[in-house]
Design a protein around this motif. Structure first.
Motif, PDB file in Angstrom:
ATOM      1  N   LEU A  49     -12.726  -3.231  51.579  1.00  0.00           N
ATOM      2  CA  LEU A  49     -14.003  -3.830  51.211  1.00  0.00           C
ATOM      3  C   LEU A  49     -13.855  -5.292  50.811  1.00  0.00           C
ATOM      4  N   ARG A  50     -12.791  -5.614  50.118  1.00  0.00           N
ATOM      5  CA  ARG A  50     -12.585  -6.995  49.652  1.00  0.00           C
ATOM      6  C   ARG A  50     -12.610  -7.979  50.811  1.00  0.00           C
ATOM      7  N   GLU A  51     -12.147  -7.547  51.954  1.00  0.00           N
ATOM      8  CA  GLU A  51     -12.043  -8.432  53.111  1.00  0.00           C
ATOM      9  C   GLU A  51     -13.347  -8.573  53.894  1.00  0.00           C
ATOM     10  N   LYS A  52     -14.307  -7.683  53.660  1.00  0.00           N
ATOM     11  CA  LYS A  52     -15.482  -7.653  54.529  1.00  0.00           C
ATOM     12  C   LYS A  52     -16.813  -7.905  53.828  1.00  0.00           C
ATOM     13  N   VAL A  53     -16.812  -7.984  52.507  1.00  0.00           N
ATOM     14  CA  VAL A  53     -18.061  -8.128  51.762  1.00  0.00           C
ATOM     15  C   VAL A  53     -17.920  -9.223  50.705  1.00  0.00           C
ATOM     16  N   LEU A  54     -19.053  -9.609  50.126  1.00  0.00           N
ATOM     17  CA  LEU A  54     -19.024 -10.453  48.942  1.00  0.00           C
ATOM     18  C   LEU A  54     -18.852  -9.495  47.766  1.00  0.00           C
ATOM     19  N   TRP A  55     -17.731  -9.598  47.076  1.00  0.00           N
ATOM     20  CA  TRP A  55     -17.424  -8.666  45.991  1.00  0.00           C
ATOM     21  C   TRP A  55     -17.640  -9.350  44.655  1.00  0.00           C
ATOM     22  N   LYS A  56     -18.510  -8.759  43.838  1.00  0.00           N
ATOM     23  CA  LYS A  56     -18.695  -9.196  42.456  1.00  0.00           C
ATOM     24  C   LYS A  56     -17.895  -8.230  41.584  1.00  0.00           C
ATOM     25  N   LYS A  57     -16.776  -8.694  41.080  1.00  0.00           N
ATOM     26  CA  LYS A  57     -15.871  -7.851  40.297  1.00  0.00           C
ATOM     27  C   LYS A  57     -16.408  -7.729  38.878  1.00  0.00           C
ATOM     28  N   LYS A  58     -17.328  -6.772  38.707  1.00  0.00           N
ATOM     29  CA  LYS A  58     -17.973  -6.587  37.410  1.00  0.00           C
ATOM     30  C   LYS A  58     -18.725  -5.273  37.382  1.00  0.00           C
ATOM     31  N   ARG A  59     -19.172  -4.907  36.206  1.00  0.00           N
ATOM     32  CA  ARG A  59     -20.067  -3.755  36.071  1.00  0.00           C
ATOM     33  C   ARG A  59     -21.489  -4.206  36.399  1.00  0.00           C
ATOM     34  N   TYR A  60     -22.287  -3.293  36.915  1.00  0.00           N
ATOM     35  CA  TYR A  60     -23.670  -3.591  37.280  1.00  0.00           C
ATOM     36  C   TYR A  60     -24.508  -3.954  36.054  1.00  0.00           C
ATOM     37  N   ASP A  61     -25.391  -4.945  36.226  1.00  0.00           N
ATOM     38  CA  ASP A  61     -26.497  -5.171  35.291  1.00  0.00           C
ATOM     39  C   ASP A  61     -27.693  -5.652  36.102  1.00  0.00           C
ATOM     40  N   GLU A  62     -28.862  -5.627  35.512  1.00  0.00           N
ATOM     41  CA  GLU A  62     -30.111  -5.888  36.229  1.00  0.00           C
ATOM     42  C   GLU A  62     -30.141  -7.247  36.925  1.00  0.00           C
ATOM     43  N   THR A  63     -29.405  -8.212  36.430  1.00  0.00           N
ATOM     44  CA  THR A  63     -29.406  -9.538  37.063  1.00  0.00           C
ATOM     45  C   THR A  63     -28.775  -9.514  38.454  1.00  0.00           C
ATOM     46  N   ASP A  64     -28.022  -8.460  38.767  1.00  0.00           N
ATOM     47  CA  ASP A  64     -27.430  -8.347  40.101  1.00  0.00           C
ATOM     48  C   ASP A  64     -28.489  -8.192  41.187  1.00  0.00           C
ATOM     49  N   LEU A  65     -29.715  -7.831  40.796  1.00  0.00           N
ATOM     50  CA  LEU A  65     -30.805  -7.667  41.761  1.00  0.00           C
ATOM     51  C   LEU A  65     -31.510  -8.981  42.081  1.00  0.00           C
ATOM     52  N   GLU A  66     -31.204 -10.037  41.335  1.00  0.00           N
ATOM     53  CA  GLU A  66     -31.878 -11.320  41.512  1.00  0.00           C
ATOM     54  C   GLU A  66     -31.133 -12.197  42.507  1.00  0.00           C
ATOM     55  N   SER A  67     -31.850 -13.162  43.041  1.00  0.00           N
ATOM     56  CA  SER A  67     -31.225 -14.127  43.938  1.00  0.00           C
ATOM     57  C   SER A  67     -30.214 -14.946  43.153  1.00  0.00           C
ATOM     58  N   PRO A  68     -29.016 -15.119  43.704  1.00  0.00           N
ATOM     59  CA  PRO A  68     -27.986 -15.849  42.966  1.00  0.00           C
ATOM     60  C   PRO A  68     -28.398 -17.292  42.690  1.00  0.00           C
ATOM     61  N   GLY A  69     -28.111 -17.747  41.475  1.00  0.00           N
ATOM     62  CA  GLY A  69     -28.415 -19.119  41.098  1.00  0.00           C
ATOM     63  C   GLY A  69     -29.872 -19.348  40.732  1.00  0.00           C
ATOM     64  N   ASN A  70     -30.714 -18.356  40.947  1.00  0.00           N
ATOM     65  CA  ASN A  70     -32.144 -18.497  40.662  1.00  0.00           C
ATOM     66  C   ASN A  70     -32.614 -17.316  39.821  1.00  0.00           C
ATOM     67  N   VAL A  71     -32.123 -17.230  38.598  1.00  0.00           N
ATOM     68  CA  VAL A  71     -32.436 -16.101  37.722  1.00  0.00           C
ATOM     69  C   VAL A  71     -33.948 -15.942  37.613  1.00  0.00           C
ATOM     70  N   GLY A  72     -34.391 -14.713  37.743  1.00  0.00           N
ATOM     71  CA  GLY A  72     -35.808 -14.407  37.640  1.00  0.00           C
ATOM     72  C   GLY A  72     -36.532 -14.408  38.977  1.00  0.00           C
ATOM     73  N   GLU A  73     -35.910 -14.961  40.021  1.00  0.00           N
ATOM     74  CA  GLU A  73     -36.538 -14.970  41.341  1.00  0.00           C
ATOM     75  C   GLU A  73     -36.506 -13.585  41.951  1.00  0.00           C
ATOM     76  N   ALA A  74     -37.389 -13.359  42.904  1.00  0.00           N
ATOM     77  CA  ALA A  74     -37.444 -12.074  43.596  1.00  0.00           C
ATOM     78  C   ALA A  74     -36.112 -11.796  44.289  1.00  0.00           C
ATOM     79  N   SER A  75     -35.818 -10.539  44.439  1.00  0.00           N
ATOM     80  CA  SER A  75     -34.575 -10.123  45.076  1.00  0.00           C
ATOM     81  C   SER A  75     -34.517 -10.569  46.526  1.00  0.00           C
ATOM     82  N   ARG A  76     -33.313 -10.843  46.972  1.00  0.00           N
ATOM     83  CA  ARG A  76     -33.083 -11.169  48.377  1.00  0.00           C
ATOM     84  C   ARG A  76     -32.652  -9.927  49.135  1.00  0.00           C
ATOM     85  N   PHE A  77     -32.485  -8.802  48.440  1.00  0.00           N
ATOM     86  CA  PHE A  77     -31.944  -7.601  49.061  1.00  0.00           C
ATOM     87  C   PHE A  77     -33.040  -6.781  49.730  1.00  0.00           C
TER      88      PHE A  77
END
Length: 155
Positions: A49-77
């Motif tokens: 997986l490390r070689e094929k995806v963008l890996w965020k090495k962390k535990r999940y929190d709600e901010t993971d659903l937001e667009s990166p760098g734009n906290v509070g923006e609608a999800s890009r997913f």
């Protein structure tokens, strides 16, 4: 509930997978065949997986659903696959529902906005198989048979 089978163009679309275990690996392998961009949030993932995806090495929190760098923006997913521990998956489902992001909880079929099907693919021909989230082994067996049929027809 009655689910309608729907095929979606995932080319270039963003998908979030939370978890780095066997279920996540299987789903990521399948998704990669369809050209989507995958972000995995998990403290640990396998080398594959490390070689094929963008890996965020962390535990999940709600901010993971937001667009990166734009906290509070609608999800890009386009959707989220929750494939972590059951209690984490339940939080992900709650967070996704608040943000109106379709989510699949790998540990609770009653909390799925969609099912992740077994896939049989040959070129542009794609067949999706589901057992309504109730019997993954049956869906896997049927998928294997359909893959064999597709190989036979293609010859």
């Amino acid at each position: 509930m009655a689910y309608f089978p729907l095929f979606v163009d995932l080319e270039g679309r963003q998908v979030l997978v939370v978890g780095g275990g066997k279920i996540a690996v299987r789903r990521v392998r399948t998704l990669l065949e369809f050209g989507c961009q995958i972000t995995v949030v998990s403290p640990e993932v396998c080398e594959e997986l490390r070689e094929k995806v963008l890996w965020k090495k962390k535990r999940y929190d709600e901010t993971d659903l937001e667009s990166p760098g734009n906290v509070g923006e609608a999800s890009r997913f386009i959707f989220v696959l929750a494939a972590a521990a059951p209690e984490v998956n339940e939080k992900i489902v709650c967070d996704c529902r608040k943000k109106k992001i379709p989510v699949n909880n790998a540990s609770n079929r009653d909390q799925c906005d969609f099912y992740f099907p077994g896939i049989a693919k040959d070129g542009d021909t794609v067949v999706g198989i589901t057992s309504g989230g109730g019997d993954h082994r049956l869906a896997a067996k049927i998928s294997a048979v359909v893959r064999q049929i597709l190989r036979t027809i293609a010859v």
